[in-house]
Design a protein around this motif. Structure first.
Motif, short mmCIF file in Angstrom:
data_model
loop_
_atom_site.label_atom_id
_atom_site.label_comp_id
_atom_site.label_asym_id
_atom_site.label_seq_id
_atom_site.Cartn_x
_atom_site.Cartn_y
_atom_site.Cartn_z
N GLU A 181 3.75 10.52 4.22
CA GLU A 181 2.62 10.26 3.35
C GLU A 181 2.69 8.82 2.84
O GLU A 181 3.71 8.14 3.01
N SER A 182 1.61 8.36 2.17
CA SER A 182 1.70 7.04 1.54
C SER A 182 2.81 7.09 0.51
O SER A 182 2.96 8.08 -0.21
N GLY A 183 3.59 6.03 0.44
CA GLY A 183 4.66 5.98 -0.53
C GLY A 183 5.96 6.54 -0.01
O GLY A 183 6.96 6.55 -0.72
N SER A 184 5.96 7.00 1.26
CA SER A 184 7.20 7.56 1.78
C SER A 184 8.15 6.47 2.25
O SER A 184 9.30 6.74 2.55
N SER A 219 0.84 -1.19 0.00
CA SER A 219 0.00 0.00 0.00
C SER A 219 0.88 1.24 0.00
O SER A 219 0.45 2.31 -0.38
N ASP A 220 2.07 1.01 0.43
CA ASP A 220 2.92 2.18 0.63
C ASP A 220 3.79 2.49 -0.58
O ASP A 220 4.60 3.39 -0.55
N LEU A 221 3.69 1.71 -1.59
CA LEU A 221 4.56 1.90 -2.73
C LEU A 221 3.71 2.26 -3.93
O LEU A 221 3.25 1.41 -4.66
N THR A 222 3.47 3.52 -4.11
CA THR A 222 2.64 3.91 -5.24
C THR A 222 3.54 4.43 -6.34
O THR A 222 4.42 5.24 -6.11
#
Lengths: 326, 301, 324
Positions: free
Chosen positions: C41-44, B2-5
């Motif tokens: 944030e998301s993706g950090s 979910s954290d890797l966009t």
């Protein structure tokens, strides 16, 4: 749960009634019923006797009641070829078919689940890819054609296994004849069982692989790992239990289709089951036997579907809850 | 993850082109598609390129019966795939048999598709009693094995090409109906259908312009699977002696005819039609498999 | 006393489009009983950091470098066996979505007993008793009967309590909590937070609390580490970081949190979007969105330490600038 069971039972009965009606319409209403129900070479006296016995002069709804009444008492007419009650002959042949189907069911579920699990856990591996390629072949090859290849390789070229027949049988439980308890019977059973297994096994493999691949990335699998649970237990408890719900459902529903597909296997391997009997009956225009086979199979399939539904609700706690509250 | 966009900019292209590109990424699928196109071409042109018309008795030489592959005929023609017991060139027989197999299965598929889509759309659109009725029929139909239903129909009506087509259509329409209904129902709940309604668009227009296109991806996948199973079913029925008549032998019937000679070692009579059948079905299934992956939004990464 | 120290951690995802450096040189320490808020944030890369500590990064990702020293041992490159013995026993995790973390087809007792018995050879009855006690501890009413239930028979908040109970089963030294309240209603969120705070005080467990929500950690964490695009951009004691942020990104985060006392004040947003990890801007990854950026920002700044605080910025904010 009880309410659900009763309602489900009612639905099954309805299906049987609908199918019986369709059979009735198919056999009695399309074309001349006498043509269908007496042997082609029957004389005028025979035709008159059948016409009277069936009450063909009576209106259609009355004929239907007679048919249904007879069917309820297990009377589906006499076979032209054997001159005995059709149902009796079907029941005689049924154990051979059920034995073959049962063996194939166990094989296709066991092998299918394990191979599908391997292919799902390691989709990119050589084993995983080989299994998937094999399963595509498995459900692409029409089953009669697979059977012929098996005969050609193992009977004709290698001469290892017999190409047809059932071999020696023994009676168990006073009258039930089975092959798998004698060596000769077992040897005769190998090829037909494999033949019937391959197609369903391929379906199970694909389903098992797809569910495994769906389950493995789930958070609850990762959470189980974070708990320190071993991979073995994760695979055989967390993944397998989730996978078994769709697999049991599909395998159960496919059991009926396996019994029907035994027609093909039995024809290829001259296996003396009720499927072979059906094909012989179609070729000999022995209609009462066809009707008896159809009614019997409908009954079996409806029963199976009912049992599978119940098992499914037992397996999946979410459905179980919904079922009781509904 | 979910954290890797990944929000990398992609170049804009039409959905169709994107699908085509994704499809072509898989070498096996491309090969399968090529094989299927070759089979289709052979089916169309076969009668013009094979050496004889296997059902014109004047062209057959009984003296050439049962020759193995590669034999020369008396008149100097080569039987690449051998001959059957009546001196029929197997390559020619396969070309004609393939035509019948594919004609039967494609005709039935199209009919089943039309009936199934109409029934499924009607069930989804009207809902209520019509929906219940149609889906009940579908459920009952699907709870019985296809081979059983087909065999019973043929046992009642007798054999013949039209009857085989009828049997396959009856067996297959239900799957299409169910698929179309389930995806159309998802779409129906979305607001644009309401909007179309409010705009006063006619029912037919809503059904065919709005509901149908959104049901297309699963329908395409199902159609490929079903065409393969139609070919297989037709072959099986013919093999069992309940399918096409002897005068119009499909691949299945050719195999059945060769079956008796299998044990005596004249394998080619049954094997080569079987190989043709196998290649066709495997190619279609591989294409279908890839289409399923490409069209399945859940597997898109 | 340092219990866990992450040193220059590198976790990369090897995708077909290229290598995504989800975690790129992250270092921090955690003392016994300390609560560290890992914010971003998301993706950090904050969740990936959490998973990397326990070696739970899924394919195509893998820890490509750095060390994770726990109680004197490096966990990176440690075999699956010893790591497994550590997971749930000394370092436990709580996940984001309680709807997804419990296996839907297994009863709660099964899932708790297996967690007990993964590490301790005890009888089923004893494991069950420990599970019951753990449920009691996290405030689940009538734990005896609840143990026999399936996950779907619990509400979201209750499920998260079950997950916390599972994490507490072995009285671990560290709990890594990956956004455990994000998926919950605000009122439930507050309950869980209070519960966790109480449990931390009672048991003295250290915690890494991963979140994107500064409001959640402000009252909970002792220290904060703010992550952006796979790197830590600022760390320090919670009150100091929130009171006087040094990094423009941290300030952006703080200003985008609604605050009751600033009624009527406009919320600020950070312009632009989180960059793709496959295509990071050169130098400081935040510079395209940063109001203070200049040419110098095209070179990656070092993490400059001053006392308990550290910031990775060429133009850090001064105290005068951040005090209103």
């Amino acid at each position: 749960m009880l309410v659900y069971l009763i309602r489900r039972l009612g639905q099954s009965l309805l299906v049987v009634v609908v199918m019986a009606t369709l059979v009735f319409l198919g056999v009695y209403a399309i074309g001349n019923p006498v043509d269908i129900l007496v042997a082609p070479d029957a004389g005028a006296a025979e035709i008159a006797r059948v016409t009277e016995r069936l009450g063909l002069d009576k209106p259609m709804w009355q004929q239907f009641l007679t048919f249904a009444g007879n069917a309820l008492q297990g009377d589906l007419g006499d076979s032209f070829v054997y001159g005995r009650p059709a149902l009796e002959i079907i029941l005689e042949r049924m154990p051979a078919t059920l034995e073959l189907t049962f063996v194939a069911l166990v094989l296709s579920t066991g092998l299918g689940v394990s191979l599908g699990l391997v292919a799902g856990l390691w989709p990119e591996s050589v084993a995983g890819r080989t299994i998937m390629a094999g399963s595509i072949l498995g459900f692409s090859l029409p089953s009669f054609w697979q059977g012929m290849l098996l005969i050609m390789v193992f009977s004709v070229m290698l001469g290892w296994l017999p190409a047809g027949g059932r071999g020696d049988t023994v009676e168990i439980f006073g009258g039930l004849r089975v092959s798998f308890l004698t060596w000769d019977g077992l040897v005769h059973m190998i090829l037909p069982a494999i033949n019937l297994t391959i197609f369903k096994m391929s379906l199970v493999i694909r389903l098992a692989r797809a569910t495994t691949r769906e389950v493995v990335p789930q958070d609850y699998v990762k959470f189980a790992r974070a708990k320190g649970v071993s991979r073995l237990r994760i695979t055989f408890v967390h993944v397998l239990k989730n996978m078994m719900i769709p697999v049991v459902t599909i395998v159960g529903l496919e059991l009926g289709s396996m019994i029907a597909f035994a027609v093909v296997t039995e024809t290829v391997f001259s296996w003396p089951g009720m499927g072979k009997l059906l094909i012989d009956s179609i070729n000999l225009l022995d209609r009462p036997l066809i009707v008896a086979y159809l009614m019997m199979t409908v009954l079996i399939i409806v029963t199976i579907n009912l049992v599978v539904d119940v098992i499914y609700t037992l397996l999946d706690p979410r459905v179980r809850l919904a079922g009781t509250s509904a | 993850m979910s954290d890797l966009t990944t929000t990398a900019p992609r170049r804009k292209d039409t959905p169709l082109r994107r699908l085509a590109r994704q499809f072509l990424e898989d070498r096996i699928a491309v090969a399968a598609l090529a094989v299927f196109l070759a089979v289709a071409l052979f089916t169309l042109l076969g009668p013009f390129i094979v050496p004889q018309n296997p059902y014109d008795l004047a062209q057959l030489d009984f003296m050439d019966g049962g020759l193995p592959p590669g034999s020369q005929s008396f008149s100097g023609m080569t039987y690449w795939l051998g001959t059957d017991t009546q001196g029929r060139d197997m390559l020619s027989a396969i070309a004609y048999g393939l035509r019948i197999s594919l004609a039967v299965s494609f005709t039935s598929l199209i009919l089943a598709l039309i009936i199934g889509v109409a029934a499924g759309l009607a069930a989804a659109y009207f809902g209520g009693r019509i929906d219940t009725l149609i889906m009940r029929v579908v459920d009952i139909q699907l709870s019985f094995p296809s081979i059983l239903i087909a065999l019973i129909l043929l046992a009642l009506f007798g054999r013949g090409i039209d009857k085989v087509i009828l049997a396959i259509v009856i067996v297959q329409w239900a799957d299409f109906a169910r698929t179309v209904r389930s995806s159309a129902i998802v779409e129906r709940r979305k607001e644009y259908i309401e909007a179309a309604h409010c705009l006063g668009l006619s029912r037919q227009r809503t059904m065919f312009r709005h509901l149908l296109p959104n049901s297309l991806p699963p329908l395409i996948v199902l159609a490929t699977v079903k065409i393969a199973s139609a070919i297989s079913l037709e072959a099986t029925l013919s093999f069992l002696g309940a399918g096409v008549p002897i005068t119009q032998p499909s691949l299945g019937l050719l195999i059945a005819n060769g079956y008796d000679f299998l044990l005596s070692g004249r394998y080619w009579i049954a094997i080569f039609p079987g190989v043709a059948l196998l290649i066709t079905i495997v190619a279609i299934n591989l294409v279908g498999d890839r289409l399923r992956d490409v069209l399945n939004p859940r597997l898109q990464k | 006393m340092t219990l866990l120290s992450v040193e220059n951690l590198q976790t990369h995802f090897f995708t077909r489009e290229g290598v995504a450096k989800a975690v790129d040189g992250v270092s921090f320490t955690l003392a016994r009983g300390e609560i560290l808020g890992l914010v971003g944030e998301s993706g950090s890369g904050k969740s990936v950091t959490g998973f990397s500590i326990l070696g739970l990064v899924d394919e195509p990702g893998r820890v490509a470098g750095g060390r994770v020293v726990f109680d004197g041992t490096d966990l990176v490159g440690m075999g699956e066996g010893p790591l497994r013995a550590l997971r749930g026993k000394r370092i436990a995790m709580i996940f984001q979505d309680p709807m997804m973390t419990l296996n839907p087809v297994l009863r709660i007792d099964t899932q708790m007993v297996e967690a007990v018995r993964a590490h301790d050879t005890v009888s089923h009855a004893e494991a069950l008793e420990r599970a019951r006690l753990a449920l009691e501890k996290v405030g689940i009413p009538s734990p005896e009967t609840r143990l026999k239930n399936y996950p779907h028979e619990f509400s979201g908040g209750m499920r998260q309590r079950v997950a916390i109970a599972i994490a507490l089963l072995h009285e671990p030294d560290v709990i890594i909590a990956d956004e455990p309240t994000t998926a919950l209603d605000v009122t439930i969120q507050a309950q869980i937070l209070a519960e966790v705070q109480r449990l931390c005080e009672e048991t003295g467990v250290a915690m890494i609390w991963i979140t994107h929500d500064l409001a959640v950690v402000s009252g909970l964490a002792d220290r904060l580490a703010v992550m952006y695009a796979g790197r830590i951009v600022e760390t320090g004691p919670t009150a100091e970081v929130l009171g006087a942020p040094r990094h423009p990104y941290t300030r952006g985060l703080i200003e985008s949190v609604p605050q009751g006392k600033l009624h009527g004040a406009r919320l600020r947003q950070i312009d632009g979007m989180t960059p793709s990890l496959l295509n990071l801007p050169a130098g400081c990854a935040f510079h395209p969105r940063c109001p203070r950026a200049d040419a110098a920002c095209r070179v990656m700044p070092d993490l400059a330490t001053a006392g308990p605080r550290a910031v990775r910025c060429h133009h850090p904010l001064t105290d005068e600038e951040t005090t209103p």
